[in-house]
Design a protein around this motif. Sequence first.
Motif, mmCIF file in Angstrom:
data_model
loop_
_atom_site.group_PDB
_atom_site.id
_atom_site.type_symbol
_atom_site.label_atom_id
_atom_site.label_comp_id
_atom_site.label_asym_id
_atom_site.label_seq_id
_atom_site.Cartn_x
_atom_site.Cartn_y
_atom_site.Cartn_z
ATOM 1 N N ALA A 55 25.279 69.361 -22.610
ATOM 2 C CA ALA A 55 26.502 70.155 -22.755
ATOM 3 C C ALA A 55 26.200 71.649 -22.806
ATOM 4 C CB ALA A 55 27.256 69.724 -24.015
ATOM 5 N N LEU A 56 24.985 71.997 -23.221
ATOM 6 C CA LEU A 56 24.570 73.404 -23.252
ATOM 7 C C LEU A 56 24.037 73.890 -21.907
ATOM 8 C CD1 LEU A 56 22.689 73.488 -26.698
ATOM 9 C CD2 LEU A 56 24.984 74.364 -26.197
ATOM 10 N N GLY A 57 23.924 72.980 -20.943
ATOM 11 C CA GLY A 57 23.464 73.372 -19.617
ATOM 12 C C GLY A 57 22.092 72.870 -19.235
ATOM 13 N N LEU A 58 21.474 72.017 -20.067
ATOM 14 C CA LEU A 58 20.163 71.469 -19.720
ATOM 15 C C LEU A 58 20.231 70.783 -18.354
ATOM 16 C CD1 LEU A 58 17.293 70.964 -21.081
ATOM 17 C CD2 LEU A 58 18.118 68.634 -21.448
ATOM 18 N N ASP A 59 19.186 70.981 -17.543
ATOM 19 C CA ASP A 59 19.165 70.437 -16.182
ATOM 20 C C ASP A 59 18.353 69.158 -16.045
ATOM 21 O OD1 ASP A 59 20.518 72.753 -14.897
ATOM 22 O OD2 ASP A 59 18.721 73.820 -15.554
ATOM 23 N N ALA A 60 17.344 68.996 -16.873
ATOM 24 C CA ALA A 60 16.407 67.885 -16.663
ATOM 25 C C ALA A 60 15.702 67.550 -17.968
ATOM 26 C CB ALA A 60 15.381 68.252 -15.583
ATOM 27 N N ILE A 61 14.973 66.452 -17.943
ATOM 28 C CA ILE A 61 14.242 65.985 -19.110
ATOM 29 C C ILE A 61 12.893 65.442 -18.645
ATOM 30 C CG2 ILE A 61 15.332 63.717 -19.009
ATOM 31 C CD1 ILE A 61 15.368 63.723 -22.094
ATOM 32 N N GLU A 62 11.871 65.671 -19.431
ATOM 33 C CA GLU A 62 10.519 65.264 -19.058
ATOM 34 C C GLU A 62 10.354 63.760 -19.327
ATOM 35 O OE1 GLU A 62 6.921 68.217 -19.294
ATOM 36 O OE2 GLU A 62 6.991 67.041 -21.138
ATOM 37 N N GLY A 63 10.284 62.999 -18.252
ATOM 38 C CA GLY A 63 10.168 61.549 -18.384
ATOM 39 C C GLY A 63 8.754 61.036 -18.216
ATOM 40 N N TYR A 64 7.908 61.825 -17.568
ATOM 41 C CA TYR A 64 6.491 61.481 -17.401
ATOM 42 C C TYR A 64 5.678 62.474 -18.225
ATOM 43 C CZ TYR A 64 8.111 58.798 -13.347
ATOM 44 O OH TYR A 64 8.766 57.919 -12.519
ATOM 45 N N TYR A 65 4.879 61.939 -19.147
ATOM 46 C CA TYR A 65 4.126 62.810 -20.053
ATOM 47 C C TYR A 65 2.856 62.093 -20.481
ATOM 48 C CZ TYR A 65 3.206 65.946 -24.004
ATOM 49 O OH TYR A 65 2.627 66.840 -24.871
ATOM 50 N N SER A 66 1.841 62.872 -20.799
ATOM 51 C CA SER A 66 0.516 62.312 -21.094
ATOM 52 C C SER A 66 0.550 61.202 -22.130
ATOM 53 C CB SER A 66 -0.421 63.420 -21.583
ATOM 54 O OG SER A 66 -0.812 64.239 -20.508
ATOM 55 N N MET A 67 1.339 61.367 -23.174
ATOM 56 C CA MET A 67 1.310 60.436 -24.288
ATOM 57 C C MET A 67 2.401 59.362 -24.212
ATOM 58 S SD MET A 67 -1.259 61.833 -25.457
ATOM 59 C CE MET A 67 -2.071 63.432 -25.392
ATOM 60 N N PHE A 68 3.179 59.346 -23.142
ATOM 61 C CA PHE A 68 4.264 58.370 -23.042
ATOM 62 C C PHE A 68 3.754 57.026 -22.550
ATOM 63 C CE2 PHE A 68 8.161 61.374 -22.349
ATOM 64 C CZ PHE A 68 7.954 61.898 -23.614
ATOM 65 N N SER A 69 4.260 55.974 -23.164
ATOM 66 C CA SER A 69 4.033 54.630 -22.640
ATOM 67 C C SER A 69 5.019 54.373 -21.512
ATOM 68 C CB SER A 69 4.233 53.597 -23.747
ATOM 69 O OG SER A 69 5.603 53.574 -24.145
ATOM 70 N N ALA A 70 4.827 53.282 -20.798
ATOM 71 C CA ALA A 70 5.764 52.914 -19.735
ATOM 72 C C ALA A 70 7.157 52.691 -20.313
ATOM 73 C CB ALA A 70 5.268 51.659 -19.019
ATOM 74 N N ASN A 71 7.232 52.127 -21.513
ATOM 75 C CA ASN A 71 8.530 51.889 -22.145
ATOM 76 C C ASN A 71 9.213 53.199 -22.517
ATOM 77 O OD1 ASN A 71 8.368 49.107 -21.970
ATOM 78 N ND2 ASN A 71 7.489 48.848 -24.018
ATOM 79 N N GLU A 72 8.443 54.185 -22.950
ATOM 80 C CA GLU A 72 9.027 55.478 -23.301
ATOM 81 C C GLU A 72 9.511 56.218 -22.064
ATOM 82 O OE1 GLU A 72 6.505 56.269 -27.416
ATOM 83 O OE2 GLU A 72 5.637 56.775 -25.469
ATOM 84 N N THR A 73 8.754 56.129 -20.978
ATOM 85 C CA THR A 73 9.223 56.711 -19.713
ATOM 86 C C THR A 73 10.516 56.052 -19.266
ATOM 87 O OG1 THR A 73 7.032 57.405 -18.959
ATOM 88 C CG2 THR A 73 8.665 56.960 -17.261
ATOM 89 N N ALA A 74 10.597 54.742 -19.388
ATOM 90 C CA ALA A 74 11.812 54.011 -19.009
ATOM 91 C C ALA A 74 12.983 54.421 -19.897
ATOM 92 C CB ALA A 74 11.570 52.508 -19.104
ATOM 93 N N MET A 75 12.730 54.638 -21.182
ATOM 94 C CA MET A 75 13.787 55.045 -22.103
ATOM 95 C C MET A 75 14.356 56.409 -21.716
ATOM 96 S SD MET A 75 13.700 55.233 -26.285
ATOM 97 C CE MET A 75 12.375 56.465 -26.377
ATOM 98 N N VAL A 76 13.480 57.338 -21.341
ATOM 99 C CA VAL A 76 13.948 58.660 -20.931
ATOM 100 C C VAL A 76 14.794 58.558 -19.664
ATOM 101 C CG1 VAL A 76 13.238 60.940 -20.115
ATOM 102 C CG2 VAL A 76 12.031 59.869 -22.026
ATOM 103 N N HIS A 77 14.348 57.766 -18.697
ATOM 104 C CA HIS A 77 15.145 57.563 -17.486
ATOM 105 C C HIS A 77 16.518 56.989 -17.834
ATOM 106 C CE1 HIS A 77 11.412 58.194 -15.233
ATOM 107 N NE2 HIS A 77 12.119 58.154 -14.122
ATOM 108 N N GLU A 78 16.548 56.046 -18.735
ATOM 109 C CA GLU A 78 17.802 55.397 -19.131
ATOM 110 C C GLU A 78 18.771 56.399 -19.744
ATOM 111 O OE1 GLU A 78 19.017 52.699 -22.926
ATOM 112 O OE2 GLU A 78 17.265 52.014 -21.789
ATOM 113 N N VAL A 79 18.249 57.326 -20.549
ATOM 114 C CA VAL A 79 19.088 58.343 -21.191
ATOM 115 C C VAL A 79 19.531 59.398 -20.179
ATOM 116 C CG1 VAL A 79 19.040 60.230 -22.866
ATOM 117 C CG2 VAL A 79 18.124 57.987 -23.488
ATOM 118 N N ALA A 80 18.656 59.764 -19.256
ATOM 119 C CA ALA A 80 18.944 60.852 -18.320
ATOM 120 C C ALA A 80 20.010 60.489 -17.294
ATOM 121 C CB ALA A 80 17.659 61.260 -17.598
#
Length: 293
Positions: free
Chosen positions: A213-238
Amino acid sequence: MEYIDLHTHSTASDGTATPAEVFNIACELQLAAVALTDHDTTSGLAEFTAAAAEHPECEAICGVELACSFMSREIHIVGLFINPASVELAGFIENARQERMRRNRDLFVKLDLLGYKLSLDMPEFSDLPLDGVGRPHFAAALVNHYGFAHPRQVFEKLLGKNRPAYIPRRLPEPAGAINAIHASGGVAIWAHPVRREANERAYLKRAARKLAALGLDAIEGYYSMFSANETAMVHEVALPLDLAISGGSDFHGANSPDVVLGFGAGGLRVPAELLTALKAKRPGLLPAPELLP
């Protein structure tokens, strides 16, 4: 498949590789693109883009990482495709620089009171301005001069949150960071949004909705410390929020020896196809930033 790394740090902030070395490492790894996203500074981007001038096979992306306070947490907003000459972005960064110097001065004093006398004359701080010093530099000095086994131990005993030498930063709200990034022609990305705290999924959903709502464009879904489940969770939210997905290693060189540019902690591979959606989020307020001389 081609791969990219959109979150790296150099000696311009708290990394140990120079901006040119960051780009050259990316070239050696045959990445399709790499972004330099130093903390609260764009000072390394001229060297970074100069190194890229003769290597069009690897796209050099101008970036920055801005620290903010949001919903009782410190969060980081990465700006990609920024124009380093932006007056609005420079003003935001100058405020952050002043706060960083205030915190560093206080940290030298607090460590001295705790029996750990450090100074800018020490090799770990050599050639660094006060605003270029970060906690990794303090940790390295404490390892070298006070017998700590490794920087992680320094953070666990002294510098980490709620430890004796911890000094909180006075951070701006993310709306200011997002607006400054947009004013520079860039794309605003919530970096490493998962912290493995209680009720993480609920926090992620609520925070992402408010940031969008503040204008954010994207979210980091791939990151060094993320598990596959955490990457999937970010995709689901985005997805329902129309947020693009970004990703990167958070490379700091020898200051984070377990994190390799392009590979993170070993299993990270950020697909180059993400760039299309990220570039489509550019606000179009300014021309695309050109390589600096």
